[in-house]
Design a protein around this motif. Structure first.
Motif, short mmCIF file in Angstrom:
data_model
loop_
_atom_site.label_atom_id
_atom_site.label_comp_id
_atom_site.label_asym_id
_atom_site.label_seq_id
_atom_site.Cartn_x
_atom_site.Cartn_y
_atom_site.Cartn_z
N UNK A 4 -76.59 -34.52 74.87
CA UNK A 4 -76.62 -35.62 73.84
C UNK A 4 -77.95 -36.65 73.73
N UNK A 14 -78.21 -38.71 70.48
CA UNK A 14 -77.98 -40.06 70.68
C UNK A 14 -79.14 -40.89 70.11
N UNK A 15 -80.39 -40.60 70.74
CA UNK A 15 -81.35 -41.40 70.33
C UNK A 15 -81.59 -41.55 68.75
N UNK A 60 -78.70 -43.78 67.28
CA UNK A 60 -78.98 -45.21 67.78
C UNK A 60 -80.05 -45.52 66.81
N UNK A 61 -81.11 -45.03 66.47
CA UNK A 61 -82.22 -45.39 65.64
C UNK A 61 -81.71 -45.51 64.28
N UNK A 88 -78.67 -45.99 63.41
CA UNK A 88 -77.71 -47.17 63.04
C UNK A 88 -78.43 -48.59 63.13
N UNK A 89 -79.89 -48.55 63.43
CA UNK A 89 -80.33 -50.04 63.23
C UNK A 89 -81.47 -49.68 62.30
N UNK A 123 -83.91 -47.76 61.95
CA UNK A 123 -85.39 -47.37 62.74
C UNK A 123 -85.45 -46.17 62.43
N UNK A 153 -69.24 -38.18 69.87
CA UNK A 153 -70.55 -39.01 69.83
C UNK A 153 -70.76 -39.10 68.36
N UNK A 170 -68.31 -41.56 66.49
CA UNK A 170 -68.58 -42.87 66.73
C UNK A 170 -69.29 -43.39 65.74
N UNK A 171 -70.32 -42.65 65.26
CA UNK A 171 -71.53 -43.19 64.24
C UNK A 171 -70.95 -42.67 62.83
N UNK A 196 -86.47 -36.81 74.09
CA UNK A 196 -86.26 -37.42 72.91
C UNK A 196 -87.29 -38.37 72.31
N UNK A 209 -88.52 -37.82 68.41
CA UNK A 209 -88.56 -38.95 67.54
C UNK A 209 -89.86 -39.50 66.87
N UNK A 265 -91.09 -39.11 63.20
CA UNK A 265 -91.31 -40.21 62.18
C UNK A 265 -92.81 -39.78 61.52
#
Lengths: 276, 276, 276, 276
Positions: free
Chosen positions: B91, B95-96, B99-100, B102-103, B105, B123, B126-127, B251, B255, B259
């Motif tokens: 995960x 997961x990373x 989380x990014x 959802x904000x 980022x 998981x 959840x999102x 991760x 990431x 980017x």
């Protein structure tokens, strides 16, 4: 007086207790200690610096009788190591060791430098270290190594340091100096084994390159690794740029590895190292 | 409005001048520019962010007529990419990204997650990202990939991200998405290609491990490298400790690579990347 | 012939176009180019390597007429820089530069070494570089600097390198050599400004230490930073251990910074650097 | 059963021997051991993992009688810690801990999340962790902390984790939880203490930024450092770019520090840490 004690043996119950009893009974006191048990191989490693005054042979014998029969025990007062350096043409690793040697920042005496080219003679001469060039011209590997061995026999050394010595040593040569030859390989092993790792790295398009200091064994570039480090590279660098950038990493990695070895912080077991 | 312009072509005299003339004539202004010439392959790369207001198709056509015929030109207003993520059980990378995401980022919209196990469904749920499990049970590689392809066809995506997807993709699959599949490999390539690199690293006794984000090509673990990073390990760590420590590197490397790709900073040529 | 072109001026529309036109009209061709716009200060930076044959003064004048009036233009054929080194007692930075100098790996000629102690004379002599000791005994700062300045006047140098010169230079001294004095500070600035940063680092209990190469300005340890690097330390190290470990970082950071400066890759603006 | 034993006391002769005797007499066996003597402060530190079956209170009492009277002894069977997390608006540190928690990769139970904004409620809710927002609106520091303390009293926790909690805790608050509050500071301390370190770093023109995990003491950003890490930045990045890049470092540094603390590998003495 400060002594270094190194023990490596099969793991058993009560080893630290037994060692501590012997240490205590001899009026020695721990300055520092480190232990590690490799549970996979059930092997115990211990390094201690102790202070006091003791007959080293008597101490070692007493300890030996108290520990498992397979124990390898090293016990000596702390002192500088004696080394011989083998080199070829590049001056960065040799130069770094000579500069450190000249300001007493190298924990070793450089007894001699042996090279297969004469390029580094002026540098060695500047620092008054005996330099012998043994050219490979007209010689096969066996003949050349015979001459190198003859030269090496003149010196009583603890370690042989390959400071960018660009010759592959034969298994016969290596066998004579088990755990005594330290090499700096100009790649982040096990990536780019063999010739011209910088060119290999460039062609693969990696974004990080490195250097690896290791003990030399029969297998080329496969000996126990002592220390490694890396630097970032980018698409603007061709392999010669990488080679140039790599030199600072090579010399620092070699120098760090030597410091660990000279301080008796390194254990070799199978193809790995335990480093305290 | 901000646009990204990418050009990659055979090197010729006056390329920057020609591009700058077209940019200027369209009333565009450079916000930032980068150029690189691979002199070995005589290839020119340019990336620019420009500001102004222009018909993108007309601009691209004008530029195209002005540049060497082999030119690859990318010209688009800056926007988020659309991606699909493939995963298996672990995960940390997914997961990373979630989380990014959802904000805000993450410079991308996650359209869907496809996995060969159901482990990551909670998981993903959840999102609120559509999650599809396509089990390999009873299927050979061709059959399984057929189902994955069918699922993928539902989405119009710019990139497919393998966030620890532990299946090897067939050449046929990969060929459909050239330069569009990004993988995170849990080793410092080209060291430890293939299965369980942490176990390989442990057994080799390395002192540094790493992770590599790369585009996927036919050759397993041999695609163009985007970015890499490393961490130090020591003799106290077994391979599971290395695996655990490696997850944070994996991760972050994935990431970072995403980017760069999403910002259109990456050029792929042969088996290498140019990254501005 | 290869030339380096550096431009730094207020940002305006069409700068790259204008430069490219002048370059093209003079029959020059870009080998590499880099641009950066500092949008906060609306300032444009460009560095290019160009190849061709041109009258440098005529080229510079033409370009100057074409660019904003505040433009700072540097245009020269590529050549080694001439440097003078100031040192005190420690040999690691000086030694590293001398070794690199002796194998032509330093992109500079070392014209002379000036020290406030005689410690490094034997090292300098080995490499046949003129060494002058100007002791501070019985002299105040002004008197001592007067003697140093007199010695410096004998040489026509591009840069003055403080290779662990443990004296603080007065503002009057510094003002004479704007952007020409490069210092290596033995900490990760701005942490541990001032005396004995290793002791400060030890007392603060940090887990990472570093070194910083920077241009010297009026403010002690506050000049524009060129490059920095770090290494990990731990609770077993006292400040002398940190100092010893830090030396390898110091010399590599200084050497990297010098390479960037000598290659004309560094722009200084206010208290910052732009580095291509 | 596995136990962790931690001892910290004034250094004396024979400490390891005494501990080893007690361990042996209770039929316990060392799985791993580490010792360190801070010779400057004449202080002894030991951490051991032991295996066996023992009454922990009886063992601790026996050991206590055998060791110097100032000894701090910790002896417990290995178990997960209980933690409460304080946060504000940023989701990267909290998100990382929640993801690790959900896959049992965090060696702790997250009992509750307390925040001074409601921003992170949806994220906390996804992972079914009790979330309480205690707004500072209309409250002074004392009043606000009173409410936080009241909420904290509901939980029996081992550690309080400030996962980017952007409030300064009062000395009165901190005193209640000595060596129990762990903070992630978004700079490489001691550089850039205080507000907006990324902006400070940008304005100073540094080439490397970092993050620091530390225990919270009375002095703002001055507590004992647990771990630190850094990343390179360049002139193209403004302070918001640095902030974004820094987030990955922050979360990894915090997570690493927590792992060390939860594994009982950290000793705090004065303003420093000893970490095994």
């Amino acid at each position: 007086m400060d002594y270094i004690l190194k023990i490596d043996c099969n793991d058993e119950k009560g080893l630290i207790l037994r060692v501590s009893e012997i240490v205590f009974k001899h009026g020695l006191n721990y300055v520092s200690t480190s232990e590690f048990v490799d549970h996979e191989n059930s092997r115990f490693y211990m390094r201690a610096v102790v202070v006091g005054q003791v007959n080293t042979i008597e101490f070692q014998n007493t300890l030996s009788a108290y520990l498992p029969s397979d124990s390898v025990i090293f016990f000596e007062s702390i002192k500088k190591k004696d080394i011989v350096i083998l080199a070829t043409k590049e001056n960065h690793c040799l130069g770094d060791l000579l500069i450190k040697h000249s300001s007493k920042d190298l924990n070793a005496n450089i007894l001699a430098i042996i090279a297969n080219h004469d390029t580094l003679r002026p540098l060695s001469d500047k620092f008054d270290i005996p330099f012998t060039c043994i050219s490979t011209d007209g010689l096969d590997r066996v003949e050349h190594e015979k001459l190198v061995l003859k030269e090496l026999e003149k010196y009583k050394f603890d370690y042989m340091v390959l400071a960018k010595y660009m010759r592959i040593l034969s298994p016969d040569f290596v066998k004579r100096y088990p755990k005594k030859i330290i090499n700096i390989h100009h790649s982040f092993l096990p990536a780019f084994i063999g010739a011209n790792p910088y060119k290999q790295a460039y062609e693969r398009g990696v974004k990080i390159i490195g250097a690896t200091a290791h003990f030399v064994t029969d297998d080329l570039d496969e000996g126990p690794i002592i220390t490694q480090d890396v630097i970032r590279v980018n698409h603007e660098m061709n392999w010669k740029d990488m080679q140039k950038a790599g030199r600072d990493v090579e010399k620092v990695v070699l120098s760090n590895a030597l410091e660990l070895v000279f301080d008796e912080r390194v254990f070799v077991y199978d193809n790995k190292t335990v480093i305290f």
